[in-house]
Design an enzyme around this catalytic site. Structure first.
Site, PDB file in Angstrom:
ATOM      1  N   ARG A  32     -21.936 -67.439  25.748  1.00 39.25           N
ATOM      2  CA  ARG A  32     -21.729 -68.574  26.575  1.00 39.25           C
ATOM      3  C   ARG A  32     -20.542 -69.289  26.307  1.00 39.25           C
ATOM      4  O   ARG A  32     -19.474 -69.724  27.100  1.00 39.25           O
ATOM      5  CB  ARG A  32     -22.959 -69.630  26.680  1.00 39.25           C
ATOM      6  CG  ARG A  32     -23.944 -69.119  27.479  1.00 39.25           C
ATOM      7  CD  ARG A  32     -25.087 -70.061  27.130  1.00 39.25           C
ATOM      8  NE  ARG A  32     -26.250 -69.835  28.048  1.00 39.25           N
ATOM      9  CZ  ARG A  32     -27.178 -68.673  27.895  1.00 39.25           C
ATOM     10  NH1 ARG A  32     -27.085 -67.894  27.169  1.00 39.25           N
ATOM     11  NH2 ARG A  32     -28.087 -68.401  28.804  1.00 39.25           N
ATOM     12  N   ARG A 125     -31.718 -52.396  34.959  1.00 39.86           N
ATOM     13  CA  ARG A 125     -32.082 -53.878  34.782  1.00 39.86           C
ATOM     14  C   ARG A 125     -31.564 -54.592  35.814  1.00 39.86           C
ATOM     15  O   ARG A 125     -30.724 -54.138  36.645  1.00 39.86           O
ATOM     16  CB  ARG A 125     -31.353 -54.492  33.662  1.00 39.86           C
ATOM     17  CG  ARG A 125     -31.949 -53.522  32.188  1.00 39.86           C
ATOM     18  CD  ARG A 125     -31.325 -54.136  31.230  1.00 39.86           C
ATOM     19  NE  ARG A 125     -31.619 -55.744  30.746  1.00 39.86           N
ATOM     20  CZ  ARG A 125     -31.203 -56.567  29.698  1.00 39.86           C
ATOM     21  NH1 ARG A 125     -30.404 -55.659  28.998  1.00 39.86           N
ATOM     22  NH2 ARG A 125     -31.722 -57.669  29.530  1.00 39.86           N
ATOM     23  N   GLU A 315     -38.624 -63.881  24.826  1.00 38.65           N
ATOM     24  CA  GLU A 315     -37.900 -62.999  23.832  1.00 38.65           C
ATOM     25  C   GLU A 315     -38.628 -63.058  22.311  1.00 38.65           C
ATOM     26  O   GLU A 315     -38.286 -62.355  21.678  1.00 38.65           O
ATOM     27  CB  GLU A 315     -36.485 -63.357  23.702  1.00 38.65           C
ATOM     28  CG  GLU A 315     -36.160 -64.878  23.272  1.00 38.65           C
ATOM     29  CD  GLU A 315     -34.714 -65.342  23.381  1.00 38.65           C
ATOM     30  OE1 GLU A 315     -34.177 -65.659  22.393  1.00 38.65           O
ATOM     31  OE2 GLU A 315     -34.128 -65.291  24.441  1.00 38.65           O
ATOM     32  N   ARG A 387     -35.600 -56.163  19.430  1.00 47.19           N
ATOM     33  CA  ARG A 387     -36.795 -56.948  19.215  1.00 47.19           C
ATOM     34  C   ARG A 387     -37.933 -56.232  18.826  1.00 47.19           C
ATOM     35  O   ARG A 387     -38.815 -56.308  18.141  1.00 47.19           O
ATOM     36  CB  ARG A 387     -36.836 -58.146  20.126  1.00 47.19           C
ATOM     37  CG  ARG A 387     -35.833 -58.897  20.454  1.00 47.19           C
ATOM     38  CD  ARG A 387     -36.202 -60.319  20.818  1.00 47.19           C
ATOM     39  NE  ARG A 387     -34.932 -60.901  21.048  1.00 47.19           N
ATOM     40  CZ  ARG A 387     -34.292 -61.640  20.361  1.00 47.19           C
ATOM     41  NH1 ARG A 387     -34.350 -61.747  18.735  1.00 47.19           N
ATOM     42  NH2 ARG A 387     -33.059 -62.340  20.355  1.00 47.19           N
TER      43      ARG A 387
END
Length: 429
Positions: A32, A125, A315, A387
């Site tokens: 960002r 995605r 997440e 992850r």
């Protein structure tokens, strides 16, 4: 002939860990910050950014569009010198959701065509709602009707902007993407969400807070409506917090081993989803202490299952699921249907891999039910998902002879994970 990297042997310990951990910067904040700096009016120093595959892909994308992104002399910060977006250009998004979604609105401001493509999984995605919104705001997007990569955005040097309605129930990044570039649209932007609740709301809070800190006028007084006024972004420095989502496996290590882990520099106030980890792990049997040095989690030697709606913090699910598989009582994790369209289908992958090791996991449409039981060693597949790889490492703390496939995929957000994990495990009392 290409060779496959050997599986990584997850270290096991029967002793409590006792470690202090300094984590790299937040991926979500870094990317960002890079976008805001590239859209700004003057050079900006991004302090303590994460340097990983996802952030390198973002920096490369911004360079392709004309911005200068360079490392400072110390090598720990990045200096971004903005330039009006330009084309033609080609952007490789890899499998970075922030790049595939945050950069197209910026590319719509370029003065030529910008082509986007990425890894095979990136083509699967969701990005269709964002593309439809960009068209409604005045952009020309060519994707052959796929609503997915590869695609081309034909920029004309400006974008009218205005009000747009979209369904962001599959990703909060659709909203963040429009808000980040919104100050540069001629009319600004008003984004209205319709549909099921937006997941990962803390990331939207992060976007709004960072826009305001950069001088943007953002109004959020109506539920599911965000307004960004047109105007300059003026910032000379943005400091990136440590990545609290990456703290999850390390705090889990304390819980799993009955030990202690301190995360140095835990922020007092933050919009990061990982800020809920102390509360979640307290419910699962840990105790938490804060002092000026950071946040410390103590394991008590007992792990309790948990019933939790993780819609806002999806997440964190892989780590929570790994700890739940080692608990004494069942767990039910829900509200995470959107994880099926992340780096992999994380719901299916977690169910498959924990079951492969002897666990008892029921896959729900929007989550998992995990019944604890004896686990055994074996290969834990990562599906090129950082992850998933770290959740395999958490299981390996308590279960001997677990091998994690492609541990290098952790480089997406934490390039030094294997080394740092080894230091924590070996710091056992």
């Amino acid at each position: 002939m290409a060779t496959t990297a050997p599986h990584w042997s997850a270290p096991t310990t029967r002793r409590p860990v006792d470690a202090s951990v300094s984590l790299p910067g937040s991926k979500s904040m870094t990317n960002r910050a890079l976008v805001l700096a590239a859209l700004g009016t003057e050079p900006t120093l991004v302090r303590a950014p994460l340097l990983s595959r996802d952030t390198e892909l973002m920096a490369a994308a911004l360079r392709r569009l004309g911005a200068e992104v360079t490392a400072t002399g110390s090598g720990t910060d990045l200096r971004v010198t903005p330039h009006p977006p330009r084309g033609p250009a080609t952007v490789d998004v890899g499998n970075a959701g922030t790049v595939m979604r945050f950069v197209p609105p910026l590319a719509a401001l370029a003065d030529g065509p910008v082509t986007f493509d990425g890894d095979a999984r990136a083509r699967e995605r969701p990005v269709g709602p964002l593309l439809a919104a960009l068209r409604d705001l005045g952009a020309t997007v060519v994707d052959d009707g796929r609503g997915a990569l590869p695609l081309v955005i034909h920029g004309r040097g400006e974008l009218p902007g205005g009000t747009v309605t979209l369904d962001a129930s599959s990703s909060s990044q659709f909203v963040s993407a429009l808000l980040l570039s919104g100050p540069r649209f001629a009319q600004g932007v008003e984004v209205r969400h319709v549909g099921a609740p937006v997941p990962s709301r803390p990331h939207l809070d992060m976007t709004v807070a960072m826009l305001r800190e950069a001088g943007a006028r953002v109004v959020t007084d109506t539920p599911d409506v965000w307004r960004v006024a047109p105007g300059p972004l003026r910032t000379t420095a943005i400091t990136v917090e440590l990545d609290l989502s990456n703290a999850a496996p390390f705090l889990a290590a304390a819980l799993v081993t009955g030990g202690r882990v301190t995360i140095n520099g835990w922020p007092e106030n933050t919009t990061q989803p990982g800020s809920v980890l102390p509360e979640l792990f307290t419910r699962m049997g840990g105790t938490v202490h804060r002092d000026p040095a950071g946040l410390t989690l103590h394991g008590t030697g007992t792990i309790q299952g948990i019933s939790a709606d993780l819609h806002e913090i999806g997440e964190l699910t892989p780590t929570i699921a790994a700890v739940a598989a080692l608990a004494e009582t069942p767990s039910r994790l829900t509200g995470i249907a959107h994880l099926r369209r992340h780096e992999t289908d994380r719901i299916a992958a977690l169910a498959r891999e924990i079951t492969r090791l002897g666990g008892n996991v029921t896959e729900l449409e929007d989550g998992l039910v995990i019944e604890p039981g004896p686990l055994h060693g074996g290969v834990f597949h990562s599906y090129d998902d950082h992850r998933m790889a770290t959740s395999g490492a958490v299981l390996g703390l308590a279960v001997p002879e677990i091998s994690v496939e492609n541990i290098a995929t952790t480089g997406k957000t934490m390039p030094n994970f294997p080394e740092l994990w080894g230091e924590v495990v070996h710091a056992a009392t």
